[in-house]
Motif scaffolding. Structure first.
Motif, PDB file in Angstrom:
ATOM      1  N   ILE A   1     103.787  29.970  -8.549  1.00 29.17           N
ATOM      2  CA  ILE A   1     103.144  28.659  -8.362  1.00 29.17           C
ATOM      3  C   ILE A   1     104.128  27.514  -8.562  1.00 29.17           C
ATOM      4  O   ILE A   1     103.804  26.370  -8.254  1.00 29.17           O
TER       5      ILE A   1
ATOM      6  N   PHE B   1     111.732  20.925 -12.181  1.00 32.03           N
ATOM      7  CA  PHE B   1     111.803  22.388 -12.122  1.00 32.03           C
ATOM      8  C   PHE B   1     110.400  22.998 -12.123  1.00 32.03           C
ATOM      9  O   PHE B   1     109.501  22.503 -12.794  1.00 32.03           O
TER      10      PHE B   1
ATOM     11  N   SER C   1     109.168  27.112 -11.914  1.00 34.92           N
ATOM     12  CA  SER C   1     109.109  28.258 -12.817  1.00 34.92           C
ATOM     13  C   SER C   1     110.086  29.330 -12.355  1.00 34.92           C
ATOM     14  O   SER C   1     110.329  29.478 -11.157  1.00 34.92           O
TER      15      SER C   1
ATOM     16  N   GLY D   1     110.373  33.365 -12.472  1.00 35.97           N
ATOM     17  CA  GLY D   1     109.620  34.585 -12.798  1.00 35.97           C
ATOM     18  C   GLY D   1     109.039  35.168 -11.531  1.00 35.97           C
ATOM     19  O   GLY D   1     108.268  34.507 -10.843  1.00 35.97           O
TER      20      GLY D   1
ATOM     21  N   LEU E   1     114.590  34.622 -16.027  1.00 41.68           N
ATOM     22  CA  LEU E   1     114.639  33.484 -16.958  1.00 41.68           C
ATOM     23  C   LEU E   1     116.079  33.103 -17.307  1.00 41.68           C
ATOM     24  O   LEU E   1     116.470  31.946 -17.266  1.00 41.68           O
TER      25      LEU E   1
ATOM     26  N   LEU F   1      96.953  25.473 -20.301  1.00 42.70           N
ATOM     27  CA  LEU F   1      98.400  25.600 -20.085  1.00 42.70           C
ATOM     28  C   LEU F   1      98.815  24.850 -18.809  1.00 42.70           C
ATOM     29  O   LEU F   1      99.945  24.394 -18.686  1.00 42.70           O
ATOM     30  N   GLY F   2      97.877  24.712 -17.886  1.00 41.88           N
ATOM     31  CA  GLY F   2      98.182  24.080 -16.595  1.00 41.88           C
ATOM     32  C   GLY F   2      98.420  22.574 -16.670  1.00 41.88           C
ATOM     33  O   GLY F   2      98.844  21.962 -15.694  1.00 41.88           O
TER      34      GLY F   2
ATOM     35  N   GLU G   1     109.700  19.847 -16.384  1.00 37.71           N
ATOM     36  CA  GLU G   1     108.970  20.987 -15.814  1.00 37.71           C
ATOM     37  C   GLU G   1     107.634  21.157 -16.515  1.00 37.71           C
ATOM     38  O   GLU G   1     107.506  20.828 -17.693  1.00 37.71           O
TER      39      GLU G   1
ATOM     40  N   HIS H   1     104.037  25.931 -18.020  1.00 37.78           N
ATOM     41  CA  HIS H   1     103.529  27.228 -17.556  1.00 37.78           C
ATOM     42  C   HIS H   1     104.591  27.973 -16.731  1.00 37.78           C
ATOM     43  O   HIS H   1     105.615  27.408 -16.352  1.00 37.78           O
ATOM     44  N   GLY H   2     104.301  29.242 -16.455  1.00 31.50           N
ATOM     45  CA  GLY H   2     105.212  30.062 -15.681  1.00 31.50           C
ATOM     46  C   GLY H   2     104.766  30.218 -14.237  1.00 31.50           C
ATOM     47  O   GLY H   2     104.136  29.315 -13.667  1.00 31.50           O
TER      48      GLY H   2
ATOM     49  N   PHE I   1     101.423  34.801 -11.703  1.00 32.70           N
ATOM     50  CA  PHE I   1     101.336  35.799 -10.625  1.00 32.70           C
ATOM     51  C   PHE I   1      99.904  35.979 -10.117  1.00 32.70           C
ATOM     52  O   PHE I   1      99.674  36.251  -8.946  1.00 32.70           O
ATOM     53  N   ASP I   2      98.925  35.841 -11.033  1.00 35.82           N
ATOM     54  CA  ASP I   2      97.528  36.109 -10.660  1.00 35.82           C
ATOM     55  C   ASP I   2      96.962  35.098  -9.668  1.00 35.82           C
ATOM     56  O   ASP I   2      96.005  35.395  -8.979  1.00 35.82           O
ATOM     57  N   ILE I   3      97.529  33.900  -9.611  1.00 42.64           N
ATOM     58  CA  ILE I   3      96.956  32.902  -8.684  1.00 42.64           C
ATOM     59  C   ILE I   3      97.973  32.397  -7.662  1.00 42.64           C
ATOM     60  O   ILE I   3      97.667  31.510  -6.873  1.00 42.64           O
TER      61      ILE I   3
ATOM     62  N   ALA J   1      96.649  26.457  -8.210  1.00 42.25           N
ATOM     63  CA  ALA J   1      97.380  26.039  -9.416  1.00 42.25           C
ATOM     64  C   ALA J   1      97.052  24.601  -9.790  1.00 42.25           C
ATOM     65  O   ALA J   1      96.930  23.729  -8.924  1.00 42.25           O
TER      66      ALA J   1
HETATM   67  P1  NAD Z   1     102.031  31.943 -16.900  1.00 45.52           P
HETATM   68  O1  NAD Z   1     102.124  30.570 -17.432  1.00 45.52           O
HETATM   69  O2  NAD Z   1     102.674  32.186 -15.586  1.00 45.52           O
HETATM   70  O3  NAD Z   1     100.484  32.347 -16.775  1.00 45.52           O
HETATM   71  C1  NAD Z   1      99.616  32.521 -17.908  1.00 45.52           C
HETATM   72  C2  NAD Z   1      98.156  32.320 -17.471  1.00 45.52           C
HETATM   73  O4  NAD Z   1      97.900  30.920 -17.281  1.00 45.52           O
HETATM   74  C3  NAD Z   1      97.814  32.971 -16.136  1.00 45.52           C
HETATM   75  O5  NAD Z   1      96.488  33.465 -16.194  1.00 45.52           O
HETATM   76  C4  NAD Z   1      97.904  31.842 -15.137  1.00 45.52           C
HETATM   77  O6  NAD Z   1      97.080  31.986 -14.003  1.00 45.52           O
HETATM   78  C5  NAD Z   1      97.459  30.644 -15.969  1.00 45.52           C
HETATM   79  N1  NAD Z   1      98.144  29.419 -15.508  1.00 45.52           N
HETATM   80  C6  NAD Z   1      99.418  29.055 -15.783  1.00 45.52           C
HETATM   81  N2  NAD Z   1      99.720  27.905 -15.174  1.00 45.52           N
HETATM   82  C7  NAD Z   1      98.620  27.524 -14.498  1.00 45.52           C
HETATM   83  C8  NAD Z   1      98.314  26.399 -13.667  1.00 45.52           C
HETATM   84  N3  NAD Z   1      99.207  25.435 -13.406  1.00 45.52           N
HETATM   85  N4  NAD Z   1      97.091  26.317 -13.122  1.00 45.52           N
HETATM   86  C9  NAD Z   1      96.167  27.275 -13.363  1.00 45.52           C
HETATM   87  N5  NAD Z   1      96.390  28.348 -14.155  1.00 45.52           N
HETATM   88  C10 NAD Z   1      97.606  28.482 -14.711  1.00 45.52           C
HETATM   89  O7  NAD Z   1     102.654  32.914 -17.998  1.00 45.52           O
HETATM   90  P2  NAD Z   1     102.988  34.490 -17.940  1.00 45.52           P
HETATM   91  O8  NAD Z   1     101.916  35.201 -17.207  1.00 45.52           O
HETATM   92  O9  NAD Z   1     103.301  34.861 -19.332  1.00 45.52           O
HETATM   93  O10 NAD Z   1     104.348  34.595 -17.104  1.00 45.52           O
HETATM   94  C11 NAD Z   1     104.427  34.858 -15.700  1.00 45.52           C
HETATM   95  C12 NAD Z   1     105.890  34.758 -15.270  1.00 45.52           C
HETATM   96  O11 NAD Z   1     106.365  33.414 -15.440  1.00 45.52           O
HETATM   97  C13 NAD Z   1     106.855  35.646 -16.074  1.00 45.52           C
HETATM   98  O12 NAD Z   1     107.853  36.096 -15.178  1.00 45.52           O
HETATM   99  C14 NAD Z   1     107.476  34.693 -17.086  1.00 45.52           C
HETATM  100  O13 NAD Z   1     108.745  35.095 -17.540  1.00 45.52           O
HETATM  101  C15 NAD Z   1     107.545  33.434 -16.253  1.00 45.52           C
HETATM  102  N6  NAD Z   1     107.576  32.198 -17.068  1.00 45.52           N
HETATM  103  C16 NAD Z   1     108.498  31.257 -16.722  1.00 45.52           C
HETATM  104  C17 NAD Z   1     108.527  30.043 -17.387  1.00 45.52           C
HETATM  105  C18 NAD Z   1     109.538  29.022 -16.972  1.00 45.52           C
HETATM  106  O14 NAD Z   1     110.312  29.237 -16.058  1.00 45.52           O
HETATM  107  N7  NAD Z   1     109.567  27.858 -17.590  1.00 45.52           N
HETATM  108  C19 NAD Z   1     107.608  29.774 -18.407  1.00 45.52           C
HETATM  109  C20 NAD Z   1     106.671  30.751 -18.738  1.00 45.52           C
HETATM  110  C21 NAD Z   1     106.647  31.963 -18.050  1.00 45.52           C
END
Ligand code: NAD
Ligand code: MN
Length: 366
Positions: A14, A73, A75, A77, A87, A259-260, A278, A281-282, A285-287, A293
Protein backbone atom coordinates in the motif's frame (compact mmCIF):
# COMPACT_ATOMS: atom_id res chain seq x y z
CA UNK A 1 8.73 31.35 -6.29
CA UNK A 2 10.55 28.72 -4.23
CA UNK A 3 10.90 25.20 -5.64
CA UNK A 4 11.19 22.29 -3.21
CA UNK A 5 12.74 19.10 -4.56
CA UNK A 6 10.79 16.17 -3.13
CA UNK A 7 11.88 12.54 -3.54
CA UNK A 8 8.97 10.08 -3.68
CA UNK A 9 9.90 6.55 -2.60
CA UNK A 10 6.61 4.58 -2.49
CA UNK A 11 8.30 1.18 -1.98
CA UNK A 12 5.92 -1.76 -1.69
CA UNK A 13 2.33 -2.82 -1.05
CA UNK A 14 0.00 0.00 0.00
CA UNK A 15 3.07 2.27 0.07
CA UNK A 16 2.48 2.75 -3.67
CA UNK A 17 -1.18 3.68 -3.10
CA UNK A 18 -0.68 6.13 -0.24
CA UNK A 19 2.34 7.92 -1.72
CA UNK A 20 0.53 8.66 -4.96
CA UNK A 21 -2.29 10.03 -2.77
CA UNK A 22 0.26 12.12 -0.84
CA UNK A 23 1.57 13.53 -4.10
CA UNK A 24 -1.96 14.55 -5.10
CA UNK A 25 -2.36 16.44 -1.84
CA UNK A 26 0.97 18.24 -2.30
CA UNK A 27 -0.04 19.15 -5.85
CA UNK A 28 -3.43 20.46 -4.72
CA UNK A 29 -1.63 22.57 -2.14
CA UNK A 30 0.91 23.92 -4.62
CA UNK A 31 -1.98 24.80 -6.95
CA UNK A 32 -3.35 27.22 -4.34
CA UNK A 33 0.00 28.66 -3.21
CA UNK A 34 1.87 31.32 -5.10
CA UNK A 35 5.05 31.30 -3.02
CA UNK A 36 6.27 27.73 -3.58
CA UNK A 37 6.03 24.74 -5.88
CA UNK A 38 7.26 21.14 -5.80
CA UNK A 39 9.56 19.27 -8.14
CA UNK A 40 8.97 15.55 -7.65
CA UNK A 41 11.49 12.81 -8.41
CA UNK A 42 10.07 9.31 -8.35
CA UNK A 43 12.22 6.36 -7.22
CA UNK A 44 10.94 2.87 -8.14
CA UNK A 45 12.91 1.12 -5.38
CA UNK A 46 11.51 -1.82 -3.41
CA UNK A 47 10.40 -5.40 -4.05
CA UNK A 48 9.86 -5.06 -7.82
CA UNK A 49 13.28 -3.43 -8.19
CA UNK A 50 14.75 -6.31 -6.14
CA UNK A 51 13.24 -8.90 -8.50
CA UNK A 52 14.90 -7.16 -11.47
CA UNK A 53 18.23 -6.13 -9.95
CA UNK A 54 18.79 -8.28 -6.84
CA UNK A 55 18.84 -5.26 -4.50
CA UNK A 56 16.12 -3.03 -3.04
CA UNK A 57 17.84 0.13 -4.30
CA UNK A 58 20.94 0.86 -6.40
CA UNK A 59 24.31 0.98 -4.57
CA UNK A 60 24.64 4.72 -5.29
CA UNK A 61 20.98 5.41 -4.46
CA UNK A 62 21.76 7.56 -1.42
CA UNK A 63 23.66 10.00 -3.67
CA UNK A 64 20.46 10.67 -5.61
CA UNK A 65 18.65 11.52 -2.36
CA UNK A 66 21.30 13.82 -0.87
CA UNK A 67 20.36 16.83 -3.00
CA UNK A 68 16.65 16.64 -2.16
CA UNK A 69 14.84 18.98 0.24
CA UNK A 70 12.80 16.10 1.70
CA UNK A 71 11.79 12.49 1.07
CA UNK A 72 8.26 11.07 1.22
CA UNK A 73 8.45 7.33 1.85
CA UNK A 74 5.77 4.59 1.68
CA UNK A 75 6.73 1.16 2.98
CA UNK A 76 9.39 -1.51 2.56
CA UNK A 77 8.00 -5.05 2.68
CA UNK A 78 7.10 -7.55 -0.02
CA UNK A 79 5.28 -10.87 0.50
CA UNK A 80 7.90 -12.73 -1.60
CA UNK A 81 11.04 -11.31 0.05
CA UNK A 82 12.14 -11.81 3.69
CA UNK A 83 11.26 -8.78 5.85
CA UNK A 84 14.82 -8.23 7.10
CA UNK A 85 16.05 -8.01 3.50
CA UNK A 86 13.44 -5.44 2.47
CA UNK A 87 13.67 -3.31 5.61
CA UNK A 88 17.47 -3.22 5.77
CA UNK A 89 17.83 -2.94 1.99
CA UNK A 90 15.77 0.22 1.78
CA UNK A 91 14.32 2.01 4.80
CA UNK A 92 17.04 1.42 7.37
CA UNK A 93 19.68 2.01 4.70
CA UNK A 94 18.26 5.47 4.08
CA UNK A 95 17.76 6.31 7.79
CA UNK A 96 21.31 5.30 8.71
CA UNK A 97 22.90 6.55 5.48
CA UNK A 98 21.38 10.02 5.82
CA UNK A 99 21.91 10.08 9.60
CA UNK A 100 18.19 10.65 10.31
CA UNK A 101 18.75 9.97 13.98
CA UNK A 102 15.57 11.44 15.42
CA UNK A 103 12.40 9.57 14.56
CA UNK A 104 9.51 11.80 15.65
CA UNK A 105 6.04 10.33 16.06
CA UNK A 106 3.13 12.58 17.04
CA UNK A 107 -0.07 10.92 18.22
CA UNK A 108 -3.44 12.40 19.00
CA UNK A 109 -7.09 11.51 18.54
CA UNK A 110 -8.32 13.36 15.45
CA UNK A 111 -11.90 14.69 15.24
CA UNK A 112 -14.45 11.99 14.41
CA UNK A 113 -12.16 9.08 15.29
CA UNK A 114 -13.52 6.43 17.62
CA UNK A 115 -10.54 5.63 19.84
CA UNK A 116 -10.74 2.32 21.76
CA UNK A 117 -10.12 3.59 25.34
CA UNK A 118 -13.51 4.39 26.83
CA UNK A 119 -12.17 6.74 29.52
CA UNK A 120 -9.73 8.62 27.26
CA UNK A 121 -10.97 11.92 25.88
CA UNK A 122 -9.23 13.45 22.85
CA UNK A 123 -7.58 16.08 25.06
CA UNK A 124 -6.11 13.31 27.28
CA UNK A 125 -3.96 11.89 24.49
CA UNK A 126 -1.53 14.26 22.80
CA UNK A 127 1.92 12.70 22.63
CA UNK A 128 5.09 12.92 20.62
CA UNK A 129 7.33 9.89 20.77
CA UNK A 130 11.00 10.51 19.93
CA UNK A 131 12.71 7.34 18.78
CA UNK A 132 16.46 6.89 18.47
CA UNK A 133 16.77 5.91 14.83
CA UNK A 134 20.36 4.91 14.03
CA UNK A 135 21.77 2.61 16.71
CA UNK A 136 20.66 0.67 19.81
CA UNK A 137 18.90 -2.63 19.22
CA UNK A 138 18.72 -1.97 15.45
CA UNK A 139 22.40 -1.12 15.03
CA UNK A 140 22.77 -4.05 12.64
CA UNK A 141 25.78 -5.36 14.57
CA UNK A 142 25.84 -9.09 15.17
CA UNK A 143 26.00 -12.21 13.11
CA UNK A 144 25.38 -15.92 12.69
CA UNK A 145 27.98 -18.64 12.67
CA UNK A 146 27.73 -22.43 12.26
CA UNK A 147 24.41 -21.96 10.50
CA UNK A 148 22.14 -24.99 10.65
CA UNK A 149 24.44 -26.91 13.01
CA UNK A 150 23.49 -27.71 16.60
CA UNK A 151 26.24 -25.33 17.78
CA UNK A 152 24.83 -22.40 15.77
CA UNK A 153 25.25 -18.99 17.42
CA UNK A 154 23.29 -15.85 16.50
CA UNK A 155 23.55 -12.36 17.98
CA UNK A 156 21.82 -9.03 17.45
CA UNK A 157 23.96 -6.62 19.37
CA UNK A 158 22.46 -3.49 20.85
CA UNK A 159 25.04 -0.75 20.48
CA UNK A 160 24.70 2.59 22.25
CA UNK A 161 27.22 5.39 22.00
CA UNK A 162 27.51 8.40 24.28
CA UNK A 163 27.30 10.68 21.22
CA UNK A 164 24.22 8.86 19.87
CA UNK A 165 22.39 8.85 23.20
CA UNK A 166 23.24 12.43 24.07
CA UNK A 167 22.04 13.85 20.76
CA UNK A 168 18.68 12.07 20.91
CA UNK A 169 18.12 13.06 24.56
CA UNK A 170 18.99 16.65 23.73
CA UNK A 171 16.59 16.61 20.76
CA UNK A 172 13.81 15.24 22.99
CA UNK A 173 14.37 17.78 25.77
CA UNK A 174 14.33 20.59 23.18
CA UNK A 175 11.10 19.27 21.65
CA UNK A 176 9.49 18.92 25.10
CA UNK A 177 10.55 22.49 25.88
CA UNK A 178 8.81 23.72 22.71
CA UNK A 179 5.47 22.15 23.67
CA UNK A 180 3.03 23.82 26.07
CA UNK A 181 3.33 21.29 28.92
CA UNK A 182 7.16 21.08 28.85
CA UNK A 183 6.94 17.48 30.05
CA UNK A 184 9.28 14.63 29.10
CA UNK A 185 9.23 10.95 30.01
CA UNK A 186 12.46 9.02 29.46
CA UNK A 187 11.75 5.35 28.77
CA UNK A 188 14.33 2.91 30.08
CA UNK A 189 14.96 -0.71 31.00
CA UNK A 190 17.99 -0.15 33.18
CA UNK A 191 16.80 -2.62 35.83
CA UNK A 192 17.43 -5.57 33.49
CA UNK A 193 19.85 -4.12 30.92
CA UNK A 194 22.61 -3.00 33.22
CA UNK A 195 25.18 -1.45 30.90
CA UNK A 196 23.95 0.63 27.98
CA UNK A 197 20.60 1.49 29.55
CA UNK A 198 22.30 2.69 32.74
CA UNK A 199 24.42 4.99 30.57
CA UNK A 200 21.19 6.10 28.84
CA UNK A 201 19.72 7.08 32.25
CA UNK A 202 22.89 8.90 33.32
CA UNK A 203 23.02 10.92 30.10
CA UNK A 204 19.33 11.87 30.47
CA UNK A 205 20.06 13.24 33.94
CA UNK A 206 23.06 15.20 32.62
CA UNK A 207 21.16 16.69 29.66
CA UNK A 208 18.22 17.57 31.94
CA UNK A 209 20.45 20.08 33.76
CA UNK A 210 20.49 22.21 30.59
CA UNK A 211 16.67 22.28 30.51
CA UNK A 212 15.59 23.46 33.98
CA UNK A 213 12.13 24.45 32.68
CA UNK A 214 11.35 20.90 31.46
CA UNK A 215 9.72 18.54 33.98
CA UNK A 216 10.93 15.01 33.36
CA UNK A 217 10.56 11.54 34.76
CA UNK A 218 11.78 8.02 34.04
CA UNK A 219 9.60 5.00 33.30
CA UNK A 220 10.51 1.38 32.63
CA UNK A 221 9.30 0.36 29.19
CA UNK A 222 6.98 -2.39 30.41
CA UNK A 223 5.35 -0.10 32.95
CA UNK A 224 5.08 2.55 30.22
CA UNK A 225 2.66 0.37 28.21
CA UNK A 226 0.27 0.22 31.16
CA UNK A 227 0.67 3.94 31.82
CA UNK A 228 -0.22 4.75 28.19
CA UNK A 229 -3.48 2.84 28.64
CA UNK A 230 -4.35 3.84 32.22
CA UNK A 231 -3.01 7.39 32.56
CA UNK A 232 -2.59 8.77 29.02
CA UNK A 233 -2.80 12.39 30.15
CA UNK A 234 0.27 11.95 32.39
CA UNK A 235 2.41 11.75 29.23
CA UNK A 236 3.40 14.39 26.67
CA UNK A 237 6.84 14.01 25.03
CA UNK A 238 8.42 10.57 25.29
CA UNK A 239 11.97 9.53 24.37
CA UNK A 240 12.98 5.90 23.93
CA UNK A 241 15.48 3.63 22.24
CA UNK A 242 14.99 2.30 18.72
CA UNK A 243 13.22 -0.94 19.70
CA UNK A 244 11.29 0.41 22.69
CA UNK A 245 9.91 3.36 20.72
CA UNK A 246 9.09 1.13 17.75
CA UNK A 247 6.78 -0.93 19.93
CA UNK A 248 5.37 1.94 22.01
CA UNK A 249 4.47 3.93 18.91
CA UNK A 250 2.40 1.13 17.37
CA UNK A 251 0.52 0.97 20.70
CA UNK A 252 0.14 4.76 20.62
CA UNK A 253 -1.25 4.63 17.07
CA UNK A 254 -3.78 1.96 18.02
CA UNK A 255 -4.87 3.91 21.12
CA UNK A 256 -5.47 6.94 18.91
CA UNK A 257 -7.76 4.95 16.62
CA UNK A 258 -5.73 3.28 13.86
CA UNK A 259 -2.27 2.46 12.57
CA UNK A 260 -3.47 3.94 9.27
CA UNK A 261 -3.49 7.49 10.68
CA UNK A 262 -0.09 7.69 12.38
CA UNK A 263 2.71 9.73 10.78
CA UNK A 264 6.43 9.97 11.40
CA UNK A 265 9.47 12.00 10.43
CA UNK A 266 13.00 10.60 10.26
CA UNK A 267 14.84 13.79 11.01
CA UNK A 268 18.43 14.86 10.50
CA UNK A 269 18.21 17.88 12.83
CA UNK A 270 21.46 19.48 11.61
CA UNK A 271 20.04 19.42 8.03
CA UNK A 272 23.27 18.05 6.60
CA UNK A 273 21.07 15.45 4.85
CA UNK A 274 17.41 15.51 3.80
CA UNK A 275 14.85 14.18 6.27
CA UNK A 276 12.32 11.50 5.39
CA UNK A 277 8.60 11.45 6.20
CA UNK A 278 6.39 8.37 6.13
CA UNK A 279 3.26 6.81 7.58
CA UNK A 280 4.27 4.42 10.36
CA UNK A 281 2.31 1.49 8.90
CA UNK A 282 3.85 -1.11 6.61
CA UNK A 283 2.89 -2.69 3.27
CA UNK A 284 -0.42 -4.16 4.57
CA UNK A 285 -0.34 -7.31 2.43
CA UNK A 286 -3.97 -8.10 3.32
CA UNK A 287 -5.38 -4.99 1.61
CA UNK A 288 -2.74 -4.03 -0.97
CA UNK A 289 -3.88 -3.33 -4.51
CA UNK A 290 -7.51 -2.92 -3.43
CA UNK A 291 -7.69 0.85 -3.02
CA UNK A 292 -8.72 0.49 0.64
CA UNK A 293 -5.65 1.87 2.41
CA UNK A 294 -6.17 4.80 4.74
CA UNK A 295 -4.06 7.64 3.30
CA UNK A 296 -4.37 9.87 6.41
CA UNK A 297 -1.07 8.66 7.92
CA UNK A 298 0.65 9.81 4.72
CA UNK A 299 -1.22 13.15 4.69
CA UNK A 300 -0.20 13.84 8.31
CA UNK A 301 3.39 12.93 7.30
CA UNK A 302 3.03 15.55 4.53
CA UNK A 303 2.11 18.05 7.28
CA UNK A 304 5.34 17.16 9.11
CA UNK A 305 7.29 17.49 5.85
CA UNK A 306 5.87 20.98 5.27
CA UNK A 307 6.67 22.00 8.87
CA UNK A 308 10.24 20.79 8.33
CA UNK A 309 10.50 22.94 5.19
CA UNK A 310 9.34 25.92 7.24
CA UNK A 311 5.98 26.15 5.41
CA UNK A 312 4.04 26.42 8.68
CA UNK A 313 0.92 28.03 7.22
CA UNK A 314 0.69 25.43 4.43
CA UNK A 315 1.17 22.67 7.03
CA UNK A 316 -1.72 24.06 9.08
CA UNK A 317 -3.92 24.17 6.00
CA UNK A 318 -3.31 20.49 5.24
CA UNK A 319 -3.90 19.53 8.89
CA UNK A 320 -7.20 21.46 8.89
CA UNK A 321 -8.26 19.66 5.71
CA UNK A 322 -7.40 16.27 7.27
CA UNK A 323 -9.35 17.04 10.46
CA UNK A 324 -12.33 18.26 8.43
CA UNK A 325 -12.35 14.96 6.55
CA UNK A 326 -11.85 12.64 9.57
CA UNK A 327 -14.75 14.42 11.29
CA UNK A 328 -17.07 12.98 8.64
CA UNK A 329 -17.66 9.22 9.26
CA UNK A 330 -18.71 8.79 5.63
CA UNK A 331 -15.10 9.50 4.74
CA UNK A 332 -13.67 6.81 7.04
CA UNK A 333 -11.77 3.91 5.48
CA UNK A 334 -12.32 0.31 6.61
CA UNK A 335 -9.66 0.41 9.35
CA UNK A 336 -11.81 3.12 11.00
CA UNK A 337 -15.02 1.13 10.61
CA UNK A 338 -16.14 2.95 7.44
CA UNK A 339 -16.38 2.09 3.77
CA UNK A 340 -14.57 4.95 2.01
CA UNK A 341 -11.80 4.21 -0.46
CA UNK A 342 -8.30 5.70 -0.62
CA UNK A 343 -9.38 7.71 -3.67
CA UNK A 344 -12.48 9.15 -1.97
CA UNK A 345 -10.55 10.29 1.11
CA UNK A 346 -7.84 11.78 -1.10
CA UNK A 347 -10.35 13.66 -3.26
CA UNK A 348 -12.08 15.02 -0.14
CA UNK A 349 -8.82 16.29 1.39
CA UNK A 350 -7.74 17.86 -1.92
CA UNK A 351 -11.14 19.53 -2.34
CA UNK A 352 -10.93 20.89 1.20
CA UNK A 353 -7.46 22.32 0.53
CA UNK A 354 -8.63 23.93 -2.71
CA UNK A 355 -11.74 25.51 -1.20
CA UNK A 356 -9.94 26.73 1.94
CA UNK A 357 -7.27 28.23 -0.30
CA UNK A 358 -9.72 30.48 -2.16
CA UNK A 359 -9.40 34.14 -1.31
CA UNK A 360 -12.05 35.48 1.03
CA UNK A 361 -12.88 32.06 2.40
CA UNK A 362 -11.73 31.10 5.88
CA UNK A 363 -10.46 27.57 6.43
CA UNK A 364 -13.34 25.43 7.71
CA UNK A 365 -11.50 24.29 10.84
CA UNK A 366 -9.38 27.22 11.85
P1 NAD B 1 1.29 -3.38 8.48
O1 NAD B 1 1.33 -2.00 9.01
O2 NAD B 1 1.64 -3.54 7.04
O3 NAD B 1 -0.18 -3.97 8.70
C1 NAD B 1 -0.74 -4.25 9.99
C2 NAD B 1 -2.27 -4.24 9.91
O4 NAD B 1 -2.73 -2.88 9.82
C3 NAD B 1 -2.83 -4.93 8.67
O5 NAD B 1 -4.03 -5.59 9.01
C4 NAD B 1 -3.11 -3.80 7.70
O6 NAD B 1 -4.15 -4.05 6.79
C5 NAD B 1 -3.50 -2.67 8.65
N1 NAD B 1 -3.09 -1.37 8.08
C6 NAD B 1 -1.84 -0.85 8.06
N2 NAD B 1 -1.83 0.33 7.43
C7 NAD B 1 -3.10 0.57 7.03
C8 NAD B 1 -3.72 1.64 6.33
N3 NAD B 1 -3.04 2.71 5.89
N4 NAD B 1 -5.04 1.57 6.08
C9 NAD B 1 -5.76 0.50 6.50
N5 NAD B 1 -5.23 -0.53 7.19
C10 NAD B 1 -3.91 -0.51 7.45
O7 NAD B 1 2.27 -4.26 9.38
P2 NAD B 1 2.77 -5.78 9.20
O8 NAD B 1 1.66 -6.62 8.71
O9 NAD B 1 3.44 -6.10 10.48
O10 NAD B 1 3.90 -5.71 8.08
C11 NAD B 1 3.69 -5.97 6.68
C12 NAD B 1 4.99 -5.68 5.93
O11 NAD B 1 5.32 -4.29 6.03
C13 NAD B 1 6.22 -6.44 6.47
O12 NAD B 1 7.03 -6.76 5.36
C14 NAD B 1 6.93 -5.42 7.34
O13 NAD B 1 8.31 -5.65 7.48
C15 NAD B 1 6.65 -4.16 6.55
N6 NAD B 1 6.72 -2.93 7.37
C16 NAD B 1 7.41 -1.88 6.84
C17 NAD B 1 7.44 -0.67 7.52
C18 NAD B 1 8.19 0.47 6.91
O14 NAD B 1 8.76 0.35 5.84
N7 NAD B 1 8.22 1.63 7.54
C19 NAD B 1 6.75 -0.52 8.73
C20 NAD B 1 6.05 -1.60 9.24
C21 NAD B 1 6.02 -2.81 8.54
MN1 MN C 1 7.40 -0.37 13.54
Amino acid sequence: MKTYRIALVPGDGIGKEVISAGREVLQALAGTANTFQFEFTHFDWGGDYYRRHGAMMPPDGLDALRGMDAILFGSAGDPEIPDHVTLWGLRLKICQGLDQYANVRPTRILPGIDAPLKRCKPEDLNWVIVRENTEGEYSGAGGRVHQGHPIEVATDMSVMTRAGVERIQRYAFRLAQSRPRKLLTVITKSNAQRHAMVMWDEIAAEVAKDFPDVTWDKELVDAATARMVNRPSSLDTIVATNLHADILSDLAAALAGSLGIAPTGNINPERVYPSMFEPIHGSAFDIMGKGLANPVGTFWSVVMLLEHLGEIHAAQRVMCAIEHVTANPELHTRDLGGEATTAQVTQAVCAEIRSAGKPGQAPSLA
